[in-house]
Scaffold this active site. Structure first.
Site, mmCIF file in Angstrom:
data_model
loop_
_atom_site.group_PDB
_atom_site.id
_atom_site.type_symbol
_atom_site.label_atom_id
_atom_site.label_comp_id
_atom_site.label_asym_id
_atom_site.label_seq_id
_atom_site.Cartn_x
_atom_site.Cartn_y
_atom_site.Cartn_z
ATOM 1 N N CYS A 2 -3.920 -6.664 -16.265
ATOM 2 C CA CYS A 2 -3.532 -7.375 -17.476
ATOM 3 C C CYS A 2 -3.318 -6.346 -18.574
ATOM 4 O O CYS A 2 -3.947 -5.298 -18.593
ATOM 5 C CB CYS A 2 -4.543 -8.396 -17.957
ATOM 6 S SG CYS A 2 -4.942 -9.666 -16.772
ATOM 7 N N ARG A 27 0.685 -3.618 -15.201
ATOM 8 C CA ARG A 27 -0.738 -3.962 -15.142
ATOM 9 C C ARG A 27 -0.968 -5.419 -14.760
ATOM 10 O O ARG A 27 -2.114 -5.837 -14.590
ATOM 11 C CB ARG A 27 -1.391 -3.677 -16.483
ATOM 12 C CG ARG A 27 -1.195 -2.253 -16.949
ATOM 13 C CD ARG A 27 -1.930 -2.040 -18.222
ATOM 14 N NE ARG A 27 -3.342 -2.204 -18.004
ATOM 15 C CZ ARG A 27 -4.189 -1.212 -17.817
ATOM 16 N NH1 ARG A 27 -3.778 0.024 -17.856
ATOM 17 N NH2 ARG A 27 -5.452 -1.448 -17.603
ATOM 18 N N TRP A 72 -2.467 -10.863 -14.932
ATOM 19 C CA TRP A 72 -2.669 -10.845 -13.490
ATOM 20 C C TRP A 72 -3.757 -11.876 -13.247
ATOM 21 O O TRP A 72 -4.907 -11.673 -13.647
ATOM 22 C CB TRP A 72 -3.111 -9.454 -13.034
ATOM 23 C CG TRP A 72 -3.226 -9.313 -11.550
ATOM 24 C CD1 TRP A 72 -2.233 -9.002 -10.662
ATOM 25 C CD2 TRP A 72 -4.416 -9.461 -10.765
ATOM 26 N NE1 TRP A 72 -2.727 -8.954 -9.379
ATOM 27 C CE2 TRP A 72 -4.062 -9.233 -9.412
ATOM 28 C CE3 TRP A 72 -5.739 -9.768 -11.057
ATOM 29 C CZ2 TRP A 72 -4.985 -9.307 -8.371
ATOM 30 C CZ3 TRP A 72 -6.656 -9.841 -10.022
ATOM 31 C CH2 TRP A 72 -6.283 -9.607 -8.682
ATOM 32 N N ASN A 98 -8.512 -9.185 -21.428
ATOM 33 C CA ASN A 98 -8.500 -8.528 -20.114
ATOM 34 C C ASN A 98 -9.930 -8.515 -19.609
ATOM 35 O O ASN A 98 -10.859 -8.293 -20.399
ATOM 36 C CB ASN A 98 -8.053 -7.069 -20.228
ATOM 37 C CG ASN A 98 -6.585 -6.940 -20.521
ATOM 38 O OD1 ASN A 98 -5.865 -7.932 -20.538
ATOM 39 N ND2 ASN A 98 -6.145 -5.716 -20.759
ATOM 40 N N GLY A 99 -10.105 -8.669 -18.317
ATOM 41 C CA GLY A 99 -11.451 -8.646 -17.767
ATOM 42 C C GLY A 99 -11.846 -10.023 -17.279
ATOM 43 O O GLY A 99 -11.002 -10.909 -17.118
ATOM 44 N N GLU A 479 -2.815 5.482 4.883
ATOM 45 C CA GLU A 479 -2.069 5.468 3.628
ATOM 46 C C GLU A 479 -0.623 5.018 3.871
ATOM 47 O O GLU A 479 -0.059 4.263 3.082
ATOM 48 C CB GLU A 479 -2.133 6.863 2.972
ATOM 49 C CG GLU A 479 -1.193 7.103 1.809
ATOM 50 C CD GLU A 479 -1.308 6.114 0.657
ATOM 51 O OE1 GLU A 479 -2.306 5.365 0.573
ATOM 52 O OE2 GLU A 479 -0.376 6.057 -0.163
ATOM 53 N N LYS A 483 1.035 1.752 2.024
ATOM 54 C CA LYS A 483 2.269 1.795 1.224
ATOM 55 C C LYS A 483 3.281 0.795 1.754
ATOM 56 O O LYS A 483 3.919 0.075 1.012
ATOM 57 C CB LYS A 483 2.932 3.177 1.334
ATOM 58 C CG LYS A 483 2.455 4.242 0.435
ATOM 59 C CD LYS A 483 3.065 4.196 -0.940
ATOM 60 C CE LYS A 483 2.205 4.999 -1.886
ATOM 61 N NZ LYS A 483 0.803 4.560 -1.952
ATOM 62 N N GLU A 486 2.250 -2.840 1.075
ATOM 63 C CA GLU A 486 2.181 -3.296 -0.316
ATOM 64 C C GLU A 486 3.551 -3.477 -0.958
ATOM 65 O O GLU A 486 3.703 -4.328 -1.812
ATOM 66 C CB GLU A 486 1.224 -2.472 -1.184
ATOM 67 C CG GLU A 486 1.591 -1.051 -1.474
ATOM 68 C CD GLU A 486 0.523 -0.315 -2.307
ATOM 69 O OE1 GLU A 486 -0.257 -0.959 -3.037
ATOM 70 O OE2 GLU A 486 0.481 0.918 -2.226
ATOM 71 N N HIS A 502 -7.666 0.699 23.537
ATOM 72 C CA HIS A 502 -8.873 -0.129 23.567
ATOM 73 C C HIS A 502 -8.645 -1.503 22.952
ATOM 74 O O HIS A 502 -9.597 -2.180 22.574
ATOM 75 C CB HIS A 502 -10.027 0.591 22.859
ATOM 76 C CG HIS A 502 -10.430 1.860 23.543
ATOM 77 N ND1 HIS A 502 -10.919 1.891 24.828
ATOM 78 C CD2 HIS A 502 -10.391 3.161 23.144
ATOM 79 C CE1 HIS A 502 -11.171 3.141 25.184
ATOM 80 N NE2 HIS A 502 -10.849 3.942 24.169
ATOM 81 N N LYS A 600 -1.312 -2.489 -11.209
ATOM 82 C CA LYS A 600 -1.532 -1.044 -11.156
ATOM 83 C C LYS A 600 -3.016 -0.673 -11.245
ATOM 84 O O LYS A 600 -3.502 0.116 -10.462
ATOM 85 C CB LYS A 600 -0.747 -0.372 -12.285
ATOM 86 C CG LYS A 600 -0.871 1.149 -12.321
ATOM 87 C CD LYS A 600 -0.232 1.793 -11.118
ATOM 88 C CE LYS A 600 -0.302 3.297 -11.118
ATOM 89 N NZ LYS A 600 -0.086 3.834 -9.763
#
Ligand code: G6P
Length: 605
Positions: A2, A27, A72, A98-99, A479, A483, A486, A502, A600
């Site tokens: 946010c 954000r 967000w 925010n939070g 990684e 990527k 996402e 396995h 982000k």
């Protein structure tokens, strides 16, 4: 997570707020809103992007003080009502937040019992009502009183129609930065929203509040006792927050990697003694020798690069090292040892899970250093010392240049730890030569982009993919899969190559490609053996490898990367995977910088 902006001064607030919000959109981008104070308080908010809000903004949305938010979603879906700002019943108070307010449920119940009509599903709305219901005299007292009733994390900005000359802001866990202009004041949750207007800024600390008027600001604690915060100049180039000629920040940041790598290494390599100089660690050689274990903590890509860092430290310094997801660490009552060096890795320096892990370690008397990109961020400030990454602002949600610099930061740390132990001066020099060559090698990989774009076209068609690697190559695969999933929204699963047989080999078919990380090292033969097992089952293969590795008869698409020293190869093997993800997402027409459901900086648990 946010974004918050605020403005008070001599200009119309709305255009400035919208411009600031556009810069903070990475954000959180499921909805956005602004409130301005002119002849009265007016609010406009909307699900969707900032540009949707701009297009729909009512005419004559005037006022020279205002606050804005890009969201967000945490409490309630992304819709117009849940978007911030939130207002009280009379429409006199507007709040952006925010939070997370942890006791929102009980506060909502209390307010409902008292006859308040709550219209949204959010935790934030209670704050607007609590402020509106306060009988205290000043706005500062009313906000402080409301904040005293809430538990949780916040960055908040408040407008009140009764107090049109001010914005009151408060911080507890979510950053707020005040920007000082000429007869105008700005506030934002991120420097990037301010630098267009001013580079004179003051940071609030947790537990602090501030009042902004057109002519200045005052700072105080939540008990309203004064604290002195002086504004200072920050040395940033506003252009570094722009995508410039690039159509996405991710592409810009991918291409910036060679220059960013040069910056993290600059002044830190000691060729004469084959070691690294990391002044910010705040540890002398004797203290460094006493370290018996290294524990690395980070989230998302920072966690995966932490695993690469752990390998580097074990190999170069022969100190047992491992990485753990910071989001899990705190919840298992971790044993904190005095001779363990804890390392927090974070681009933003704000990720709440990583920050809380750092605080837990320090509470128990542990020593923690930070590998952090954002200077002066919460994690950087909480740590006992650290290595700044100097990657420059990273805006795309998918981390590229910061991740590369994290790896290089670990290489420097491993070198310094190794050289006070058994790593010889010759080995130190060998690694320094390799590090010095790294920016050029990164460029070489980027120059091969066209081939990777073609390979990515094919991968983008698959619903499901495997990314595999072994030992040093496994975090690279993790990684790579991260990527890919996402930004392309394809199911991409990372596995140790050795573990395929396995279980997951059952999934291999002509429709499920595998991207395999196969460096030329002590495991090449075994890796190639596993590739045969995949090929025998019809699985298409893309192999990221070194020239000279014999893949004859496998029918693979190969991607050769330049060789470094074996310990440093993982980062060069990672870059093609960034490009594959980027081009797959582009082929699928996705919004690369703002992947769905993500943000982000994750500042909520
Ligand atoms: C979010 C981002 C990831 C990032 C992670 C850690 O989940 O989407 O790309 O790796 O946070 O962020 P940090 O700022 O701590 O490196």
């Amino acid at each position: 997570m946010c974004g918050i902006v605020g403005y008070i001064g001599t200009q119309q607030a709305a255009p400035l707020l919208l411009e600031g919000l556009a810069r903070l959109e990475h954000r959180g981008y499921d909805s956005a809103g602004v409130a301005v104070l002119g002849s009265g308080l007016r609010v406009a908010k909307k699900a969707g992007r900032v540009r949707d809000l701009s297009e729909d903004l009512p005419k004559r949305f005037t006022g020279k003080a205002g606050i804005g938010h890009t969201r967000w979603a945490t409490h309630g879906p992304a819709n117009d009502v849940n978007a911030h700002p939130h207002v009280d019943g009379k429409g006199e108070v507007a709040v952006v937040h925010n939070g997370i307010i942890d006791n929102a449920a009980s506060l909502r119940q209390r307010l409902t019992d008292e006859g308040v009509d709550l219209v949204s599903d959010t935790d934030t709305e209670v704050l607007a009502h609590l402020i509106a219901r306060s009988a205290a005299e000043t706005l500062e007292e009313r906000v402080a009183e409301a904040l005293a009733a809430i538990e949780g994390t916040y960055g908040v900005a408040v407008l009140h129609a009764e107090f049109p000359d001010r914005i009151v802001v408060a911080r507890n866990g979510s950053p707020l930065i005040i920007g000082v202009g000429d007869r105008e004041m700005h506030v934002a949750s991120d420097l990037g929203a301010l630098v267009r207007y001013t580079t004179t800024v003051a940071h609030l600390d947790d537990g602090e509040m501030a009042t902004l008027t057109a002519t200045g600001f005052t700072t105080y604690r939540q008990d309203l006792t004064r604290v002195q915060r002086t504004a200072t100049q920050v040395d940033v180039d506003p252009a570094s927050y722009d995508a410039g000629e690039h159509d996405s920040f991710m592409r810009k940041e991918l291409l910036e990697q060679p220059a960013a790598a040069e910056r993290v290494l600059r002044g830190r390599l000691d060729e004469r003694f084959g070691t690294a100089h990391l002044g910010g660690l705040n540890m002398d050689a004797r203290e460094t020798r006493e370290i018996r274990r290294v524990k690395i903590l980070g989230c998302g890509s920072a966690y995966y690069v932490g695993q690469m860092g752990a390998s580097l430290i074990e190999e170069l310094a022969r100190i047992p090292a491992d990485a753990e997801a910071a989001s899990e660490f705190r919840y298992r009552n971790p044993i904190i040892e005095h001779d363990t060096l804890y390392v927090a890795v974070s681009q933003s320096g704000e990720t709440i899970d990583t920050l809380l892990a750092v605080q837990e370690i320090r509470r128990k008397g542990g020593r923690v250093i930070g590998l952090v990109n954002v200077v002066g961020s919460a994690i950087a400030r909480e740590c006992d010392g650290g290595i700044y990454l100097h990657a420059g602002p990273e805006v795309a949600v998918a981390s590229t240049k910061a991740l590369t610099n994290m790896f290089l930061g670990f290489a420097l740390l491993a070198l310094q730890l190794g050289r006070v132990r058994d790593l010889s001066i010759a080995d130190g020099k060998r690694l320094i030569a390799a590090l010095t060559a790294m920016p050029g090698q990164l460029q070489e990989i980027l120059d091969g982009e066209e081939h990777l774009a073609e390979v990515a076209q094919g991968l983008a068609q698959a619903e499901s993919l495997f990314f595999v690697g072994r030992v040093r190559g496994f975090p690279v695969a993790r990684e790579g899969a991260q990527k890919f999933k996402e930004i392309s929204y394809r199911h991409a699963e990372a596995y140790q190559t050795s573990e395929l047989k396995h279980g997951p080999l059952a999934l291999i078919s002509t429709a499920v490609p595998t991207v395999a990380v196969v460096p030329d090292d002590e495991l090449t033969d075994r890796n190639v053996g596993a590739l045969h097992e995949i090929a025998a089952r019809g699985g298409p293969l893309v192999v990221v490898t070194h020239a000279g590795v014999d893949l004859a008869g496998l029918g693979v698409q190969r991607v050769d990367v330049p060789r470094s020293e074996r310990e440093l190869d993982p980062i060069l093997l990672t870059i093609p995977l960034q490009l594959l993800a980027f081009h797959a997402a582009q082929a699928l027409g996705h919004d690369i910088d703002k992947p769905r459901n993500l943000a982000k900086s994750v500042t909520v648990e």
